[in-house]
Write a protein that holds these residues in place. Structure first.
Motif, mmCIF file in Angstrom:
data_model
loop_
_atom_site.group_PDB
_atom_site.id
_atom_site.type_symbol
_atom_site.label_atom_id
_atom_site.label_comp_id
_atom_site.label_asym_id
_atom_site.label_seq_id
_atom_site.Cartn_x
_atom_site.Cartn_y
_atom_site.Cartn_z
ATOM 1 N N VAL A 137 36.630 46.555 44.973
ATOM 2 C CA VAL A 137 37.332 46.806 43.706
ATOM 3 C C VAL A 137 37.948 45.464 43.316
ATOM 4 C CG1 VAL A 137 39.105 48.141 42.494
ATOM 5 C CG2 VAL A 137 38.005 49.122 44.525
ATOM 6 N N MET A 138 37.564 44.951 42.150
ATOM 7 C CA MET A 138 38.106 43.662 41.710
ATOM 8 C C MET A 138 38.744 43.827 40.343
ATOM 9 S SD MET A 138 36.231 39.930 41.471
ATOM 10 C CE MET A 138 35.691 39.890 43.164
ATOM 11 N N ASP A 139 39.948 43.286 40.180
ATOM 12 C CA ASP A 139 40.576 43.372 38.862
ATOM 13 C C ASP A 139 40.731 41.983 38.240
ATOM 14 O OD1 ASP A 139 42.722 42.422 40.355
ATOM 15 O OD2 ASP A 139 44.202 43.653 39.335
ATOM 16 N N GLY A 140 40.763 41.943 36.909
ATOM 17 C CA GLY A 140 40.869 40.662 36.201
ATOM 18 C C GLY A 140 40.684 40.829 34.711
ATOM 19 N N ARG A 141 39.968 39.877 34.106
ATOM 20 C CA ARG A 141 39.747 39.898 32.656
ATOM 21 C C ARG A 141 38.264 39.928 32.283
ATOM 22 N NH1 ARG A 141 44.213 39.505 34.082
ATOM 23 N NH2 ARG A 141 46.096 38.913 32.953
ATOM 24 N N ASP A 142 37.430 39.339 33.178
ATOM 25 C CA ASP A 142 36.000 39.196 32.866
ATOM 26 C C ASP A 142 35.142 39.784 33.981
ATOM 27 O OD1 ASP A 142 36.727 37.425 34.846
ATOM 28 O OD2 ASP A 142 35.321 35.872 34.231
ATOM 29 N N ILE A 143 35.712 40.674 34.754
ATOM 30 C CA ILE A 143 34.987 41.157 35.945
ATOM 31 C C ILE A 143 33.812 42.053 35.535
ATOM 32 C CG2 ILE A 143 35.224 42.165 38.253
ATOM 33 C CD1 ILE A 143 36.936 39.629 37.718
ATOM 34 N N GLY A 144 34.042 42.930 34.581
ATOM 35 C CA GLY A 144 32.956 43.815 34.141
ATOM 36 C C GLY A 144 31.987 43.143 33.175
ATOM 37 N N THR A 145 32.430 42.055 32.534
ATOM 38 C CA THR A 145 31.566 41.410 31.545
ATOM 39 C C THR A 145 30.772 40.244 32.133
ATOM 40 O OG1 THR A 145 33.487 40.102 30.886
ATOM 41 C CG2 THR A 145 32.921 41.975 29.469
ATOM 42 N N VAL A 146 31.404 39.457 33.010
ATOM 43 C CA VAL A 146 30.766 38.227 33.506
ATOM 44 C C VAL A 146 30.506 38.247 35.021
ATOM 45 C CG1 VAL A 146 31.083 35.726 33.744
ATOM 46 C CG2 VAL A 146 31.797 36.863 31.642
ATOM 47 N N VAL A 147 31.511 38.634 35.786
ATOM 48 C CA VAL A 147 31.383 38.520 37.252
ATOM 49 C C VAL A 147 30.391 39.565 37.790
ATOM 50 C CG1 VAL A 147 32.621 38.484 39.459
ATOM 51 C CG2 VAL A 147 33.736 37.603 37.399
ATOM 52 N N PHE A 148 30.601 40.823 37.422
ATOM 53 C CA PHE A 148 29.692 41.889 37.864
ATOM 54 C C PHE A 148 29.219 42.717 36.661
ATOM 55 C CE2 PHE A 148 32.596 41.519 41.683
ATOM 56 C CZ PHE A 148 31.685 40.836 42.471
ATOM 57 N N PRO A 149 28.336 42.129 35.837
ATOM 58 C CA PRO A 149 27.909 42.874 34.645
ATOM 59 C C PRO A 149 27.131 44.158 34.981
ATOM 60 C CG PRO A 149 26.713 40.791 34.853
ATOM 61 C CD PRO A 149 27.760 40.783 35.910
#
Ligand code: DC
Length: 236
Positions: A137-149
């Motif tokens: 489980v990773m939280d941030g700002r771009d995790i769903g868009t860039v890190v783990f699309p």
């Protein structure tokens, strides 16, 4: 909750991303979710904060690409589990900086540092490595868009601005009673603005993310909603 955990041992492991505005309760939810599922929790914001702390300590000029690149070569980040806090804590070149990075001095600079392309490439590469075995489980700002699309479950968290300011103020006031609500409000607004307007990987809701507004939810309520979503995904 323990019942779900037993069920999950038999289910497939997934990647869960939690993105959203500053002080929306992302890390509270991410930590609880990881515990319930027996997953690894990664606070990606802590990485940007630790890099910022290094830059501040070493007077790195953010406008000088060469200086930034050179500084990044000297940074080693690691998450190590602490039995005291019962959470993983971030280490910058072998020094535990988990608490130092929450300082207002770091908060004031971190959005500028996180907007630098080279900094993001450095952090994203490490974040992606952490997800290779899934169960994270990773939280941030771009995790769903860039890190783990391709993450199986993407959550985008929101909450009313006034509530977010209150929550953050309460948290910071415990450490620093001199802090004012105005300072906290200005810092949140500034970070949200920079995070969502920067050129590289601005804060966006991924098209396939599910929105979770926790303005009127207790941590327990938000956890049970997110857990239900996660369990449904592990069965697909
Ligand atoms: O989540 P946080 O407040 O600790 O994040 C600190 C800063 O780092 C915040 O201004 C946004 C930035 N950040 C980012 O740009 N990308 C991430 N994945 C996580 C945080």
């Amino acid at each position: 909750m323990k019942y779900y955990f037993c069920l999950l041992i038999m289910e497939k492991k997934i990647i869960i991303t939690i993105d959203g505005w500053s002080s929306c309760g992302k890390s509270t939810l991410a930590k609880q979710l990881a515990k319930e599922l027996g997953y690894v929790y990664v606070d990606s914001g802590a990485m940007y904060r630790a890099i910022t702390l290094y830059f501040l300590r070493n007077n790195v000029d953010l406008a000088e690409k060469k200086e930034v690149k050179k500084a990044l070569k000297n940074i080693n980040l690691e998450f190590i589990f602490s039995s005291k806090s019962n959470n993983s804590e971030i280490y910058l070149n072998d020094e535990n900086v988990e608490y130092l990075i929450r300082d207002m001095l770091v908060a004031e600079k971190v959005s500028d540092v996180a907007a630098i392309k080279e900094v993001r490439e450095f952090a994203v590469a490490q974040q992606q490595k952490m997800g290779t075995k899934k169960g994270i489980v990773m939280d941030g700002r771009d995790i769903g868009t860039v890190v783990f699309p391709k993450a199986e479950l993407k959550i985008f968290m929101t909450a009313d601005n006034a509530i977010r300011v209150q929550r953050r103020f309460k948290e910071l006031y415990e450490k620093n009673p001199n802090i004012t609500i105005e300072e906290v409000k200005n810092n949140l607004e500034m970070r949200d603005y920079i995070d969502s307007h920067r050129e590289v990987s601005p804060l966006r809701k991924a098209k396939d993310a599910l929105e979770l507004d926790n303005t009127n939810l207790t941590p327990k309520e938000q956890l049970s909603k997110a857990l239900a979503l996660a369990i449904a995904k592990t069965k697909k």
